[in-house]
Write a protein that holds these residues in place. Structure first.
Motif, PDB file in Angstrom:
ATOM      1  N   LEU A 263       0.713  -1.143   0.189  1.00  0.00           N
ATOM      2  CA  LEU A 263      -0.242   0.215  -0.163  1.00  0.00           C
ATOM      3  C   LEU A 263       0.798   1.150   0.010  1.00  0.00           C
ATOM      4  CD1 LEU A 263      -2.928   1.124   0.421  1.00  0.00           C
ATOM      5  CD2 LEU A 263      -2.252   0.896   2.722  1.00  0.00           C
ATOM      6  N   ALA A 264       1.807   1.427   0.585  1.00  0.00           N
ATOM      7  CA  ALA A 264       2.979   2.549   0.649  1.00  0.00           C
ATOM      8  C   ALA A 264       3.130   2.206   0.048  1.00  0.00           C
ATOM      9  CB  ALA A 264       4.330   1.698   1.594  1.00  0.00           C
ATOM     10  N   GLY A 265       4.151   1.706  -1.152  1.00  0.00           N
ATOM     11  CA  GLY A 265       4.635   1.695  -2.373  1.00  0.00           C
ATOM     12  C   GLY A 265       3.685   2.305  -2.893  1.00  0.00           C
ATOM     13  N   ALA A 266       2.296   1.952  -3.819  1.00  0.00           N
ATOM     14  CA  ALA A 266       1.404   2.164  -4.340  1.00  0.00           C
ATOM     15  C   ALA A 266       0.999   4.007  -3.934  1.00  0.00           C
ATOM     16  CB  ALA A 266      -0.052   1.235  -4.989  1.00  0.00           C
ATOM     17  N   ILE A 267       0.857   4.180  -2.502  1.00  0.00           N
ATOM     18  CA  ILE A 267       0.259   4.900  -2.694  1.00  0.00           C
ATOM     19  C   ILE A 267       1.307   6.305  -2.962  1.00  0.00           C
ATOM     20  CG2 ILE A 267       0.136   6.977  -0.805  1.00  0.00           C
ATOM     21  CD1 ILE A 267      -1.362   5.257   0.533  1.00  0.00           C
ATOM     22  N   GLY A 268       2.772   5.753  -2.670  1.00  0.00           N
ATOM     23  CA  GLY A 268       4.126   6.166  -3.496  1.00  0.00           C
ATOM     24  C   GLY A 268       3.675   6.741  -5.091  1.00  0.00           C
ATOM     25  N   LEU A 269       3.983   5.434  -5.530  1.00  0.00           N
ATOM     26  CA  LEU A 269       3.746   5.193  -6.843  1.00  0.00           C
ATOM     27  C   LEU A 269       2.574   6.498  -7.759  1.00  0.00           C
ATOM     28  CD1 LEU A 269       4.952   4.623  -9.161  1.00  0.00           C
ATOM     29  CD2 LEU A 269       3.413   2.712  -9.527  1.00  0.00           C
ATOM     30  N   ALA A 270       1.729   6.558  -6.491  1.00  0.00           N
ATOM     31  CA  ALA A 270       0.593   8.051  -7.281  1.00  0.00           C
ATOM     32  C   ALA A 270       0.743   8.968  -7.150  1.00  0.00           C
ATOM     33  CB  ALA A 270      -1.069   7.368  -6.614  1.00  0.00           C
ATOM     34  N   ARG A 271       1.450   9.213  -5.829  1.00  0.00           N
ATOM     35  CA  ARG A 271       1.670  10.695  -5.054  1.00  0.00           C
ATOM     36  C   ARG A 271       3.206  11.813  -6.030  1.00  0.00           C
ATOM     37  NH1 ARG A 271      -2.386  12.416  -1.272  1.00  0.00           N
ATOM     38  NH2 ARG A 271      -1.084  14.332  -1.238  1.00  0.00           N
ATOM     39  N   LEU A 272       4.071  11.401  -5.495  1.00  0.00           N
ATOM     40  CA  LEU A 272       4.782  11.404  -5.657  1.00  0.00           C
ATOM     41  C   LEU A 272       5.348  11.985  -6.729  1.00  0.00           C
ATOM     42  CD1 LEU A 272       7.553   9.014  -3.941  1.00  0.00           C
ATOM     43  CD2 LEU A 272       7.062  10.911  -3.356  1.00  0.00           C
ATOM     44  N   PRO A 273       6.227  13.152  -6.928  1.00  0.00           N
ATOM     45  CA  PRO A 273       5.305  14.092  -8.589  1.00  0.00           C
ATOM     46  C   PRO A 273       6.341  14.044  -9.565  1.00  0.00           C
ATOM     47  CG  PRO A 273       7.252  15.262  -6.728  1.00  0.00           C
ATOM     48  CD  PRO A 273       6.181  14.256  -5.991  1.00  0.00           C
ATOM     49  N   ASP A 274       7.730  13.129  -9.274  1.00  0.00           N
ATOM     50  CA  ASP A 274       8.623  12.756 -10.441  1.00  0.00           C
ATOM     51  C   ASP A 274       8.764  11.178 -10.271  1.00  0.00           C
ATOM     52  OD1 ASP A 274      10.447  12.398  -9.094  1.00  0.00           O
ATOM     53  OD2 ASP A 274      11.878  14.373 -10.049  1.00  0.00           O
TER      54      ASP A 274
ATOM     55  N   HIS B  67      11.105   5.002  -6.707  1.00  0.00           N
ATOM     56  CA  HIS B  67      11.950   4.569  -5.725  1.00  0.00           C
ATOM     57  C   HIS B  67      10.998   3.706  -4.293  1.00  0.00           C
ATOM     58  CE1 HIS B  67      14.812   4.117  -1.760  1.00  0.00           C
ATOM     59  NE2 HIS B  67      13.278   4.538  -1.142  1.00  0.00           N
ATOM     60  N   ALA B  68       8.994   4.151  -5.129  1.00  0.00           N
ATOM     61  CA  ALA B  68       8.463   3.736  -4.110  1.00  0.00           C
ATOM     62  C   ALA B  68       8.327   1.817  -4.603  1.00  0.00           C
ATOM     63  CB  ALA B  68       7.075   4.147  -4.507  1.00  0.00           C
ATOM     64  N   PRO B  69       7.984   1.993  -5.873  1.00  0.00           N
ATOM     65  CA  PRO B  69       7.104   0.273  -5.701  1.00  0.00           C
ATOM     66  C   PRO B  69       8.621  -0.034  -6.114  1.00  0.00           C
ATOM     67  CG  PRO B  69       7.363   2.214  -8.192  1.00  0.00           C
ATOM     68  CD  PRO B  69       7.610   3.151  -7.160  1.00  0.00           C
ATOM     69  N   THR B  70       9.858   0.052  -6.270  1.00  0.00           N
ATOM     70  CA  THR B  70      10.726  -0.788  -6.220  1.00  0.00           C
ATOM     71  C   THR B  70      10.974  -1.036  -4.866  1.00  0.00           C
ATOM     72  OG1 THR B  70      12.904   1.376  -6.046  1.00  0.00           O
ATOM     73  CG2 THR B  70      12.451  -0.460  -8.122  1.00  0.00           C
TER      74      THR B  70
END
Length: 120
Positions: free
Chosen positions: A21-32, A38-41
């Motif tokens: 869930l944290a990786g998915a949120i990071g993938l959707a919310r991070l700007p570039d 970094h989030a999904p890996t």
């Protein structure tokens, strides 16, 4: 003994789900791109790892060998960093811009790096 195994399985499933869930949120919310890479890996790899550990524990408790889960884990932990590296290199080759804020000056107590015209 069965209750302890079920608690461990539940823990790894919940932890894996939270990492995913944290990786998915990071993938959707991070700007570039570089931040999104970094989030999904990291987080999602740990999320899938938690689910695979839970699967290993479940099937060890039922007496089945866990060869498939071990192979999936090895494949995942070997290919995720390599694919992230290749994506990052491709983005650098394309000169993809990053929105990360870089410091203007050197931290206190350190010399500033030499400019392009200086040799150091």
């Amino acid at each position: 003994m069965r209750v302890a195994l079920e608690v461990a399985i539940s823990f790894f499933l919940a932890a894996g789900g939270l990492f995913a869930l944290a990786g998915a949120i990071g993938l959707a919310r991070l700007p570039d791109f570089f931040m999104r890479l970094h989030a999904p890996t990291k987080a999602t790899t740990l999320g899938v790892g938690g689910a695979l550990i839970a699967s290993m524990l479940y099937f060890v408790g039922s007496g089945r060998p866990v060869v498939h889960e071990v192979l999936i884990t090895l494949f995942l932990f070997l290919t995720a960093p390599v694919s992230a590296l290749m994506l990052a290199k491709a983005a650098l080759q394309l000169r993809l811009a990053s929105q990360a804020k870089l410091p203007d000056a050197a931290p206190p107590g350190r010399a500033a790096p030499p400019s392009d015209g200086e040799k150091g």
